[in-house]
Design a protein around this motif. Sequence first.
Motif, PDB file in Angstrom:
ATOM      1  N   GLY A 252       0.824  -1.205   0.000  1.00  0.00           N
ATOM      2  CA  GLY A 252       0.000   0.000   0.000  1.00  0.00           C
ATOM      3  C   GLY A 252       0.853   1.247   0.000  1.00  0.00           C
ATOM      4  O   GLY A 252       1.901   1.310  -0.633  1.00  0.00           O
ATOM      5  N   ASN A 253       0.432   2.268   0.736  1.00  0.00           N
ATOM      6  CA  ASN A 253       1.196   3.506   0.860  1.00  0.00           C
ATOM      7  C   ASN A 253       1.036   4.038   2.268  1.00  0.00           C
ATOM      8  O   ASN A 253       0.208   3.575   3.041  1.00  0.00           O
ATOM      9  CB  ASN A 253       0.752   4.536  -0.184  1.00  0.00           C
ATOM     10  CG  ASN A 253      -0.741   4.838  -0.095  1.00  0.00           C
ATOM     11  OD1 ASN A 253      -1.233   5.288   0.933  1.00  0.00           O
ATOM     12  ND2 ASN A 253      -1.474   4.581  -1.172  1.00  0.00           N
ATOM     13  N   PHE A 254       1.854   5.044   2.624  1.00  0.00           N
ATOM     14  CA  PHE A 254       1.897   5.506   4.009  1.00  0.00           C
ATOM     15  C   PHE A 254       0.548   6.037   4.493  1.00  0.00           C
ATOM     16  O   PHE A 254       0.210   5.889   5.669  1.00  0.00           O
ATOM     17  CB  PHE A 254       2.982   6.565   4.177  1.00  0.00           C
ATOM     18  CG  PHE A 254       4.381   6.024   4.008  1.00  0.00           C
ATOM     19  CD1 PHE A 254       4.721   4.788   4.520  1.00  0.00           C
ATOM     20  CD2 PHE A 254       5.347   6.751   3.333  1.00  0.00           C
ATOM     21  CE1 PHE A 254       5.998   4.267   4.361  1.00  0.00           C
ATOM     22  CE2 PHE A 254       6.632   6.246   3.172  1.00  0.00           C
ATOM     23  CZ  PHE A 254       6.960   5.003   3.686  1.00  0.00           C
ATOM     24  N   ALA A 255      -0.226   6.660   3.607  1.00  0.00           N
ATOM     25  CA  ALA A 255      -1.535   7.170   4.013  1.00  0.00           C
ATOM     26  C   ALA A 255      -2.465   6.039   4.432  1.00  0.00           C
ATOM     27  O   ALA A 255      -3.376   6.239   5.240  1.00  0.00           O
ATOM     28  CB  ALA A 255      -2.162   7.974   2.876  1.00  0.00           C
ATOM     29  N   GLU A 256      -2.244   4.843   3.878  1.00  0.00           N
ATOM     30  CA  GLU A 256      -3.114   3.698   4.141  1.00  0.00           C
ATOM     31  C   GLU A 256      -2.462   2.691   5.095  1.00  0.00           C
ATOM     32  O   GLU A 256      -2.920   1.563   5.205  1.00  0.00           O
ATOM     33  CB  GLU A 256      -3.462   2.996   2.824  1.00  0.00           C
ATOM     34  CG  GLU A 256      -4.237   3.856   1.835  1.00  0.00           C
ATOM     35  CD  GLU A 256      -5.695   4.021   2.199  1.00  0.00           C
ATOM     36  OE1 GLU A 256      -6.077   3.670   3.331  1.00  0.00           O
ATOM     37  OE2 GLU A 256      -6.461   4.503   1.351  1.00  0.00           O
ATOM     38  N   GLU A 257      -1.391   3.094   5.751  1.00  0.00           N
ATOM     39  CA  GLU A 257      -0.705   2.188   6.680  1.00  0.00           C
ATOM     40  C   GLU A 257      -0.863   2.733   8.092  1.00  0.00           C
ATOM     41  O   GLU A 257       0.099   3.156   8.735  1.00  0.00           O
ATOM     42  CB  GLU A 257       0.765   2.045   6.280  1.00  0.00           C
ATOM     43  CG  GLU A 257       0.935   1.295   4.955  1.00  0.00           C
ATOM     44  CD  GLU A 257       2.301   1.483   4.320  1.00  0.00           C
ATOM     45  OE1 GLU A 257       3.149   2.184   4.922  1.00  0.00           O
ATOM     46  OE2 GLU A 257       2.526   0.941   3.225  1.00  0.00           O
ATOM     47  N   GLY A 258      -2.101   2.726   8.565  1.00  0.00           N
ATOM     48  CA  GLY A 258      -2.426   3.357   9.839  1.00  0.00           C
ATOM     49  C   GLY A 258      -2.575   2.383  10.984  1.00  0.00           C
ATOM     50  O   GLY A 258      -3.353   2.632  11.908  1.00  0.00           O
ATOM     51  N   ALA A 259      -1.840   1.287  10.965  1.00  0.00           N
ATOM     52  CA  ALA A 259      -1.990   0.282  12.013  1.00  0.00           C
ATOM     53  C   ALA A 259      -1.152   0.588  13.254  1.00  0.00           C
ATOM     54  O   ALA A 259      -1.420   0.047  14.326  1.00  0.00           O
ATOM     55  CB  ALA A 259      -1.603  -1.096  11.464  1.00  0.00           C
ATOM     56  N   TYR A 260      -0.164   1.461  13.139  1.00  0.00           N
ATOM     57  CA  TYR A 260       0.832   1.638  14.195  1.00  0.00           C
ATOM     58  C   TYR A 260       0.198   2.009  15.538  1.00  0.00           C
ATOM     59  O   TYR A 260      -0.616   2.919  15.638  1.00  0.00           O
ATOM     60  CB  TYR A 260       1.828   2.720  13.782  1.00  0.00           C
ATOM     61  CG  TYR A 260       2.884   3.013  14.820  1.00  0.00           C
ATOM     62  CD1 TYR A 260       3.815   2.039  15.188  1.00  0.00           C
ATOM     63  CD2 TYR A 260       2.941   4.253  15.443  1.00  0.00           C
ATOM     64  CE1 TYR A 260       4.779   2.302  16.142  1.00  0.00           C
ATOM     65  CE2 TYR A 260       3.904   4.530  16.396  1.00  0.00           C
ATOM     66  CZ  TYR A 260       4.822   3.554  16.746  1.00  0.00           C
ATOM     67  OH  TYR A 260       5.782   3.821  17.690  1.00  0.00           O
ATOM     68  N   LEU A 261       0.616   1.267  16.569  1.00  0.00           N
ATOM     69  CA  LEU A 261       0.196   1.546  17.937  1.00  0.00           C
ATOM     70  C   LEU A 261       1.374   1.992  18.803  1.00  0.00           C
ATOM     71  O   LEU A 261       1.237   2.897  19.619  1.00  0.00           O
ATOM     72  CB  LEU A 261      -0.447   0.300  18.559  1.00  0.00           C
ATOM     73  CG  LEU A 261      -1.735  -0.200  17.902  1.00  0.00           C
ATOM     74  CD1 LEU A 261      -2.153  -1.534  18.502  1.00  0.00           C
ATOM     75  CD2 LEU A 261      -2.848   0.820  18.050  1.00  0.00           C
ATOM     76  N   GLY A 262       2.510   1.353  18.628  1.00  0.00           N
ATOM     77  CA  GLY A 262       3.678   1.676  19.443  1.00  0.00           C
ATOM     78  C   GLY A 262       3.767   0.795  20.675  1.00  0.00           C
ATOM     79  O   GLY A 262       2.769   0.274  21.175  1.00  0.00           O
ATOM     80  N   LEU A 263       4.970   0.633  21.182  1.00  0.00           N
ATOM     81  CA  LEU A 263       5.209  -0.288  22.298  1.00  0.00           C
ATOM     82  C   LEU A 263       4.464   0.099  23.580  1.00  0.00           C
ATOM     83  O   LEU A 263       3.937  -0.791  24.263  1.00  0.00           O
ATOM     84  CB  LEU A 263       6.710  -0.401  22.560  1.00  0.00           C
ATOM     85  CG  LEU A 263       7.512  -1.097  21.442  1.00  0.00           C
ATOM     86  CD1 LEU A 263       8.990  -1.092  21.776  1.00  0.00           C
ATOM     87  CD2 LEU A 263       7.016  -2.526  21.239  1.00  0.00           C
ATOM     88  N   PRO A 264       4.399   1.382  23.960  1.00  0.00           N
ATOM     89  CA  PRO A 264       3.640   1.698  25.190  1.00  0.00           C
ATOM     90  C   PRO A 264       2.170   1.288  25.104  1.00  0.00           C
ATOM     91  O   PRO A 264       1.621   0.733  26.068  1.00  0.00           O
ATOM     92  CB  PRO A 264       3.786   3.223  25.300  1.00  0.00           C
ATOM     93  CG  PRO A 264       5.049   3.539  24.581  1.00  0.00           C
ATOM     94  CD  PRO A 264       5.090   2.574  23.432  1.00  0.00           C
ATOM     95  N   LEU A 265       1.523   1.529  23.953  1.00  0.00           N
ATOM     96  CA  LEU A 265       0.123   1.118  23.799  1.00  0.00           C
ATOM     97  C   LEU A 265      -0.001  -0.404  23.807  1.00  0.00           C
ATOM     98  O   LEU A 265      -0.969  -0.956  24.351  1.00  0.00           O
ATOM     99  CB  LEU A 265      -0.468   1.675  22.503  1.00  0.00           C
ATOM    100  CG  LEU A 265      -1.008   3.104  22.531  1.00  0.00           C
ATOM    101  CD1 LEU A 265      -1.676   3.444  21.211  1.00  0.00           C
ATOM    102  CD2 LEU A 265      -1.984   3.295  23.673  1.00  0.00           C
ATOM    103  N   ILE A 266       0.953  -1.069  23.208  1.00  0.00           N
ATOM    104  CA  ILE A 266       0.905  -2.537  23.189  1.00  0.00           C
ATOM    105  C   ILE A 266       1.047  -3.083  24.615  1.00  0.00           C
ATOM    106  O   ILE A 266       0.375  -4.056  24.986  1.00  0.00           O
ATOM    107  CB  ILE A 266       1.989  -3.091  22.248  1.00  0.00           C
ATOM    108  CG1 ILE A 266       1.594  -2.773  20.791  1.00  0.00           C
ATOM    109  CG2 ILE A 266       2.178  -4.585  22.436  1.00  0.00           C
ATOM    110  CD1 ILE A 266       2.640  -3.114  19.769  1.00  0.00           C
ATOM    111  N   PHE A 267       1.891  -2.440  25.409  1.00  0.00           N
ATOM    112  CA  PHE A 267       1.993  -2.840  26.820  1.00  0.00           C
ATOM    113  C   PHE A 267       0.645  -2.661  27.517  1.00  0.00           C
ATOM    114  O   PHE A 267       0.190  -3.532  28.272  1.00  0.00           O
ATOM    115  CB  PHE A 267       3.071  -2.024  27.536  1.00  0.00           C
ATOM    116  CG  PHE A 267       3.032  -2.177  29.027  1.00  0.00           C
ATOM    117  CD1 PHE A 267       3.550  -3.313  29.636  1.00  0.00           C
ATOM    118  CD2 PHE A 267       2.425  -1.205  29.837  1.00  0.00           C
ATOM    119  CE1 PHE A 267       3.484  -3.469  31.022  1.00  0.00           C
ATOM    120  CE2 PHE A 267       2.356  -1.355  31.214  1.00  0.00           C
ATOM    121  CZ  PHE A 267       2.890  -2.492  31.812  1.00  0.00           C
ATOM    122  N   ILE A 268      -0.013  -1.524  27.286  1.00  0.00           N
ATOM    123  CA  ILE A 268      -1.324  -1.268  27.895  1.00  0.00           C
ATOM    124  C   ILE A 268      -2.326  -2.341  27.481  1.00  0.00           C
ATOM    125  O   ILE A 268      -3.082  -2.871  28.309  1.00  0.00           O
ATOM    126  CB  ILE A 268      -1.826   0.139  27.494  1.00  0.00           C
ATOM    127  CG1 ILE A 268      -1.019   1.210  28.201  1.00  0.00           C
ATOM    128  CG2 ILE A 268      -3.313   0.299  27.812  1.00  0.00           C
ATOM    129  CD1 ILE A 268      -1.337   2.636  27.753  1.00  0.00           C
TER     130      ILE A 268
END
Length: 698
Positions: A292-308
Amino acid sequence: MKKNYYVLLLYFVLALFFWGLPMKFDFAGRINIGGDVAFYLWSLKWWPCAISHGLNPFLTKAFWAPFGPNLAWTTSCPSLALIMWPITALFGVVFSYNFVTLISLTLATYGIYLINKQLGLRELSSIFGALVFFFSSYVWGQLLGHLNLDIVFVVVFLCYLYVLRFKDLIGRKKYIVLFALLLAFQFGISNEIYATFIVFSFFAFAVLIILYVKEKDYRQKLIVTGLETTASIALSVVLLLPYIYYILHGFVSGSLNNNSLYVSDPLNYIIPTPITWLFGNMFLPISSKFSGNFAEEGAYLGLPLIFIIFSFTYIAFKNLKKQSKMYIFIVLFFLIAIIFSFGPYLRVLNHQIIPMPWIVFAKLPFLEQALPTRFTLYVDIIVSIICALWLEKTHYNIKFKFIIVFLAILFLIPNLNLYNGSEIKYPEFISSGTYKDYIKPNENVIVFPTYAIGGFQGPLWQQKTDFYFNLSQEIAGPVPKELRNDVTISWALYNLFYGETKPTLNPSSTFSFLNYLAKCNVSAILLPENFHNPIVEKLLDSLERKPISVGGVKLYQIDRNYLNTLIPKAKDTYLREAIDVFTTLFTSSQKFLSDGGDPSKLLPQYLEEQGYLAKSFGYKTGPAVNWTDNNGWIGQWGCPDGKGKCFGVGLLGDIDMLEPIIERYNSQSLQTFFPYPKPYDPSAAAGSGQLLMIFRAP
């Protein structure tokens, strides 16, 4: 419940800062412009203009003239255009676009806050959960230019309405009517989100029923609310019947975008793309391999959110008592949304791995248009609720909690450098009304650069003139059927006006360009005075006319009678080139096979690399690997009699162009198809298509 409107003000100030900073707070004059954004600006003006002039807003010849699109199959956002009508009329389309973006960012975030408050959470927890949604990667990815997908406050308030009804804080009739109105409004923003919201709602309902099947009171309440929601959906369909009529009237089968390509990469949930300020560019070597492309790659949560999320999940499943079932539902729905976001096939770094559950839905009518990467909207809604619950319900040290809260937000902050607004300026030719001296009302015009070669001026200039002229080019939507199958214009159509972005120039392209102008009855071509593109300039030279420089544009006026004298000359050159192309492909294939070449490698790219074809031919990649840039085709082919090895040589064109080739090579051909896959019949051959001739390898 007391509604703390200072929180609404807080979110508006945040939206004002984060959206306004890259715009230099010039909301009336600056915007992050591009081809998609230009179409949304066009749409904000089109719907009010069409309705106020008594025109059918769905079927128009304003672009793709003279054939026109069906706007029901575009992302023209009529709900936004109509509700913003007064703002657009007073302050212009750029302000209207920026204003509705600010309002949506504010309301969507506030809606999450209200949901958290209805779940019994305290102020700080509710504010934090909503901030997670404000900074979510889905929202900021779509803010790069997809107005129909970043305006999501309606979805959030639909969820809020459901919670209110489940808690008996709103009456049945009021709920059904409000829910239906919001659904219908959402359809007019994005019918894709309308459809996926309904699908995910029913999945949520199914999970809740399963969890509470033994709790009679909850079960009955769920069933009643589910039936009322179904009634709301039915009512929304009734309200939308005119819109749905035009969707069915111009039904497009098959996905307009690749729904197995625009999916969430599982690594994207932990690895940011450049839309994220922290670490986004550092991980570019990995994120650039996501599909896809960056505009459509909105899955990122990040490690702090994943810990939560993991610590909340542990709490949810630590015991299965009644009071924790809602937590279990939240976790299960989160997992469903993530799994569906992977699409019909799991893709890791753009490598297709295994089928996934969404494959069951990916081919259904209407749902086949949905791109699974956009399901991260539902992931982010549920994550924002999880974050609020985690902050309030877990028993970690309060200092530790605040550190995690700070890091969770920090890891999500967008890279505002990607949202820098450009100042929107119109040439004097457009802004002063000079165009009326050179172009007649409703004449067909082409504006370069077109969308396909990185341009956006066409729709901007057209809406500025209140649709004084028509555009004979794409600004959105599928190609009209009148153009789609005409091979005499295919080069111009797919290189300049619709598809590819790296066109090559040869006699067939000149003939195609002139034919396109004639077929679309184009009266004028406009270019910004500072626009330079060697291929476009060479094509315009084929008009054998000097442009007029006036008001910051270059203007080519096209006389139809004169154009008709140019086309036969271009066709003669094209015919000679067609014979040369076919002959070169034929002799090169023979030579390659005579030299012991592997028939399975009989492809333009391989022949060019081995020196059998000149680099000027060019070649396609992907599914079109057998094609050259000048519409030639070569490849291995099974012999009709099953003896020896055979190969095929083909060419796109009309029958007048292809008949001399057929006559020249007919004696050597084992089989001839035209238009492929039909066998060639000299008495019935007409029209255009692909010629394919099969030869035995030497």
